[in-house]
Write a protein that holds these residues in place. Structure first.
Motif, mmCIF file in Angstrom:
data_model
loop_
_atom_site.group_PDB
_atom_site.id
_atom_site.type_symbol
_atom_site.label_atom_id
_atom_site.label_comp_id
_atom_site.label_asym_id
_atom_site.label_seq_id
_atom_site.Cartn_x
_atom_site.Cartn_y
_atom_site.Cartn_z
ATOM 1 N N GLU A 1 0.807 -1.212 0.000
ATOM 2 C CA GLU A 1 0.000 0.000 0.000
ATOM 3 C C GLU A 1 0.847 1.272 0.000
ATOM 4 O OE1 GLU A 1 -3.913 -1.085 2.501
ATOM 5 O OE2 GLU A 1 -2.056 -1.308 3.627
ATOM 6 N N LEU A 2 2.167 1.130 0.100
ATOM 7 C CA LEU A 2 3.031 2.304 0.194
ATOM 8 C C LEU A 2 2.938 3.187 -1.039
ATOM 9 C CD1 LEU A 2 6.221 0.774 1.794
ATOM 10 C CD2 LEU A 2 4.794 2.558 2.778
ATOM 11 N N SER A 3 2.811 2.579 -2.219
ATOM 12 C CA SER A 3 2.797 3.374 -3.436
ATOM 13 C C SER A 3 1.579 4.284 -3.500
ATOM 14 C CB SER A 3 2.834 2.460 -4.665
ATOM 15 O OG SER A 3 1.733 1.580 -4.651
ATOM 16 N N GLU A 4 0.500 3.922 -2.791
ATOM 17 C CA GLU A 4 -0.676 4.777 -2.771
ATOM 18 C C GLU A 4 -0.453 5.989 -1.865
ATOM 19 O OE1 GLU A 4 -3.897 2.369 -1.548
ATOM 20 O OE2 GLU A 4 -3.575 0.831 -3.075
ATOM 21 N N ILE A 5 0.386 5.824 -0.831
ATOM 22 C CA ILE A 5 0.636 6.904 0.117
ATOM 23 C C ILE A 5 1.747 7.818 -0.388
ATOM 24 C CG2 ILE A 5 1.371 7.393 2.482
ATOM 25 C CD1 ILE A 5 0.200 4.633 3.200
ATOM 26 N N ALA A 6 2.816 7.227 -0.877
ATOM 27 C CA ALA A 6 3.964 7.988 -1.391
ATOM 28 C C ALA A 6 4.352 7.412 -2.740
ATOM 29 C CB ALA A 6 5.134 7.908 -0.418
ATOM 30 N N PRO A 7 3.873 7.978 -3.828
ATOM 31 C CA PRO A 7 4.170 7.427 -5.154
ATOM 32 C C PRO A 7 5.668 7.284 -5.376
ATOM 33 C CG PRO A 7 2.499 9.137 -5.289
ATOM 34 C CD PRO A 7 3.024 9.163 -3.878
ATOM 35 N N GLY A 8 6.052 6.170 -6.002
ATOM 36 C CA GLY A 8 7.453 5.926 -6.303
ATOM 37 C C GLY A 8 8.122 4.951 -5.366
ATOM 38 N N LEU A 9 7.490 4.647 -4.211
ATOM 39 C CA LEU A 9 8.109 3.709 -3.286
ATOM 40 C C LEU A 9 7.905 2.269 -3.728
ATOM 41 C CD1 LEU A 9 7.464 5.038 0.302
ATOM 42 C CD2 LEU A 9 9.364 5.457 -1.234
ATOM 43 N N GLY A 10 6.803 2.010 -4.360
ATOM 44 C CA GLY A 10 6.515 0.645 -4.781
ATOM 45 C C GLY A 10 7.225 0.305 -6.069
ATOM 46 N N ARG A 11 6.728 -0.724 -6.730
ATOM 47 C CA ARG A 11 7.375 -1.188 -7.949
ATOM 48 C C ARG A 11 7.235 -0.153 -9.052
ATOM 49 N NH1 ARG A 11 4.615 -6.862 -8.881
ATOM 50 N NH2 ARG A 11 2.925 -5.416 -9.242
ATOM 51 N N SER A 12 8.307 0.084 -9.738
ATOM 52 C CA SER A 12 8.279 1.007 -10.863
ATOM 53 C C SER A 12 7.950 0.242 -12.131
ATOM 54 C CB SER A 12 9.647 1.668 -11.011
ATOM 55 O OG SER A 12 10.598 0.683 -11.366
ATOM 56 N N ASN A 13 8.019 0.941 -13.264
ATOM 57 C CA ASN A 13 7.790 0.274 -14.539
ATOM 58 C C ASN A 13 9.076 -0.333 -15.069
ATOM 59 O OD1 ASN A 13 9.191 2.559 -15.130
ATOM 60 N ND2 ASN A 13 7.856 3.243 -16.801
ATOM 61 N N ILE A 14 10.014 -0.594 -14.160
ATOM 62 C CA ILE A 14 11.322 -1.092 -14.579
ATOM 63 C C ILE A 14 11.219 -2.411 -15.330
ATOM 64 C CG2 ILE A 14 11.733 -2.275 -12.390
ATOM 65 C CD1 ILE A 14 14.663 -1.572 -12.714
ATOM 66 N N ALA A 15 10.242 -3.226 -14.985
ATOM 67 C CA ALA A 15 10.166 -4.547 -15.598
ATOM 68 C C ALA A 15 9.596 -4.504 -17.002
ATOM 69 C CB ALA A 15 9.323 -5.473 -14.733
ATOM 70 N N THR A 16 8.874 -3.444 -17.331
ATOM 71 C CA THR A 16 8.226 -3.405 -18.627
ATOM 72 C C THR A 16 8.807 -2.350 -19.554
ATOM 73 O OG1 THR A 16 6.558 -1.920 -17.690
ATOM 74 C CG2 THR A 16 6.051 -4.270 -17.710
ATOM 75 N N ALA A 17 9.577 -1.404 -18.983
ATOM 76 C CA ALA A 17 10.177 -0.384 -19.832
ATOM 77 C C ALA A 17 11.235 -1.009 -20.726
ATOM 78 C CB ALA A 17 10.806 0.712 -18.971
ATOM 79 N N GLU A 18 11.420 -0.448 -21.891
ATOM 80 C CA GLU A 18 12.403 -0.971 -22.823
ATOM 81 C C GLU A 18 13.397 0.117 -23.178
ATOM 82 O OE1 GLU A 18 10.472 -2.563 -26.188
ATOM 83 O OE2 GLU A 18 9.456 -4.174 -25.099
ATOM 84 N N GLY A 19 14.660 -0.245 -23.205
ATOM 85 C CA GLY A 19 15.689 0.689 -23.600
ATOM 86 C C GLY A 19 15.675 0.916 -25.099
ATOM 87 N N THR A 20 16.422 1.906 -25.542
ATOM 88 C CA THR A 20 16.453 2.226 -26.964
ATOM 89 C C THR A 20 17.412 1.328 -27.726
ATOM 90 O OG1 THR A 20 18.151 3.891 -26.514
ATOM 91 C CG2 THR A 20 15.853 4.626 -26.521
ATOM 92 N N ASP A 21 18.340 0.687 -27.013
ATOM 93 C CA ASP A 21 19.332 -0.156 -27.670
ATOM 94 C C ASP A 21 19.059 -1.624 -27.377
ATOM 95 O OD1 ASP A 21 20.710 2.117 -28.563
ATOM 96 O OD2 ASP A 21 21.766 2.270 -26.639
ATOM 97 N N LEU A 22 19.264 -2.453 -28.395
ATOM 98 C CA LEU A 22 19.154 -3.885 -28.177
ATOM 99 C C LEU A 22 20.330 -4.356 -27.327
ATOM 100 C CD1 LEU A 22 18.116 -5.099 -31.744
ATOM 101 C CD2 LEU A 22 16.676 -4.952 -29.703
ATOM 102 N N PRO A 23 20.084 -5.261 -26.382
ATOM 103 C CA PRO A 23 21.180 -5.705 -25.520
ATOM 104 C C PRO A 23 22.213 -6.510 -26.295
ATOM 105 C CG PRO A 23 19.206 -7.015 -25.133
ATOM 106 C CD PRO A 23 18.807 -5.889 -26.034
ATOM 107 N N ARG A 24 23.476 -6.284 -25.965
ATOM 108 C CA ARG A 24 24.566 -7.054 -26.544
ATOM 109 C C ARG A 24 25.117 -7.969 -25.465
ATOM 110 N NH1 ARG A 24 29.835 -6.776 -25.969
ATOM 111 N NH2 ARG A 24 29.726 -4.780 -24.856
ATOM 112 N N PRO A 25 25.232 -9.259 -25.736
ATOM 113 C CA PRO A 25 25.777 -10.159 -24.711
ATOM 114 C C PRO A 25 27.160 -9.706 -24.264
ATOM 115 C CG PRO A 25 24.837 -11.401 -26.542
ATOM 116 C CD PRO A 25 24.854 -9.965 -26.968
ATOM 117 N N LEU A 26 27.409 -9.790 -22.968
ATOM 118 C CA LEU A 26 28.713 -9.416 -22.447
ATOM 119 C C LEU A 26 29.724 -10.515 -22.738
ATOM 120 C CD1 LEU A 26 27.788 -7.932 -18.941
ATOM 121 C CD2 LEU A 26 27.917 -6.773 -21.146
#
Length: 281
Positions: A16-41
């Motif tokens: 319930e923390l994200s409802e009280i203070a936005p940004g504390l809970g899960r972000s969209n980190i799991a669904t956001a996509e970067g502009t570059d395709l990943p290159r294997p290390l």
């Protein structure tokens, strides 16, 4: 003097923390996509990243007394703590997840000397199937505390924040701080930016490798666990999850109680809020 005519106290759950203070809970980190395709290390890049993780991650031991009438021999838990940069040019601070040390009577950093003493007294360091767990110690922990207490490096929890499942740890002596604090810690991933193209986990229990990690669909978690990021990481109890650009993304806290292959990680927004709150105290 200020006064309050109406004070209301409510019990909240972590999700319930994200409802009280936005940004504390899960972000969209799991669904956001970067502009570059990943290159294997390549091998050299993976080794460099593993080396960085090894200097910024420590094993710690928590001793918890069992409830009476059980024999009062400390139960041994071994988990992780990470060194995090609160801001540029500031010394790193030591963080872990709070739930597994909530009832600890004593906390110790595990260095090479402590590792040798634990082996001598039959206290296992590596856990199966994954890092971070309770260790059967028998009388070994009593012998360690009695005969080799001088090698133990004691820590204490300077602050615990149960709602964020985070704890700030400090050494009980200045000498230990100067000896064991690294010059650099993990910079935090900016959760307002796209997700890292690759993320990994590391544990000193498996010092020769880093583990590629994926984040599960956020919708796959029940409401009670909505605060956390569901991950594939097998290392728990404060194990770091970090990007291929050397930034700390999350701390893997525990396994899902009904789906053992799913780890539950404290998200980057909570880490950022906790670090910022330390500088305000």
């Amino acid at each position: 003097m200020q006064s309050f005519e109406d004070v209301r106290i409510e019990r909240i759950s972590p999700h319930e923390l994200s409802e009280i203070a936005p940004g504390l809970g899960r972000s969209n980190i799991a669904t956001a996509e970067g502009t570059d395709l990943p290159r294997p290390l390549n091998r050299q890049e993976l080794e460099r990243l593993r080396g960085i993780a090894s200097t910024r991650t420590s094993l710690i031991m928590a001793l918890v007394m069992p409830p009476r009438p059980y024999r009062q021999v400390p139960m041994v838990y071994i988990g992780h703590a990470v060194w995090v940069e609160p801001a540029p040019n500031q010394p790193p601070v030591l963080l872990s997840t709070a739930d597994w040390i909530a009832d600890a009577q004593q906390l110790f950093l595990i260095d090479e000397a402590t590792t040798a003493a634990m082996r001598q007294h039959g206290i296992p360091l590596a856990s199966q199937p994954s890092p971070g767990a309770h260790r059967p110690s028998g009388s070994g922990i009593e012998d360690l505390l009695k005969n080799d207490a001088d090698v133990l490096i004691e820590l204490r929890a300077a602050r615990k924040e149960p709602n964020l499942n985070l704890a700030h740890l400090v050494f009980t002596s200045d000498a230990a701080t100067s000896t064991h604090r690294p010059s650099q810690g993990w910079p935090l991933h900016d959760s307002s930016r796209p997700a890292p193209s690759m993320i990994f986990a590391y544990s000193p229990e498996r010092p020769d490798r880093i583990e590629p990690v994926q984040i599960h669909d956020l919708r796959s978690l029940e409401e009670a666990f909505q605060f956390y990021l569901p991950t594939t990481s097998t290392a728990i109890l404060g194990a770091p999850i970090f990007s291929n650009t050397d930034h700390l993304v999350a701390l893997n806290a525990l396994r899902h109680p009904e789906r053992s292959a799913v780890g539950l990680a404290v998200p980057p927004g909570a880490l950022q809020h906790f670090i910022e709150s330390l500088s305000e105290r």
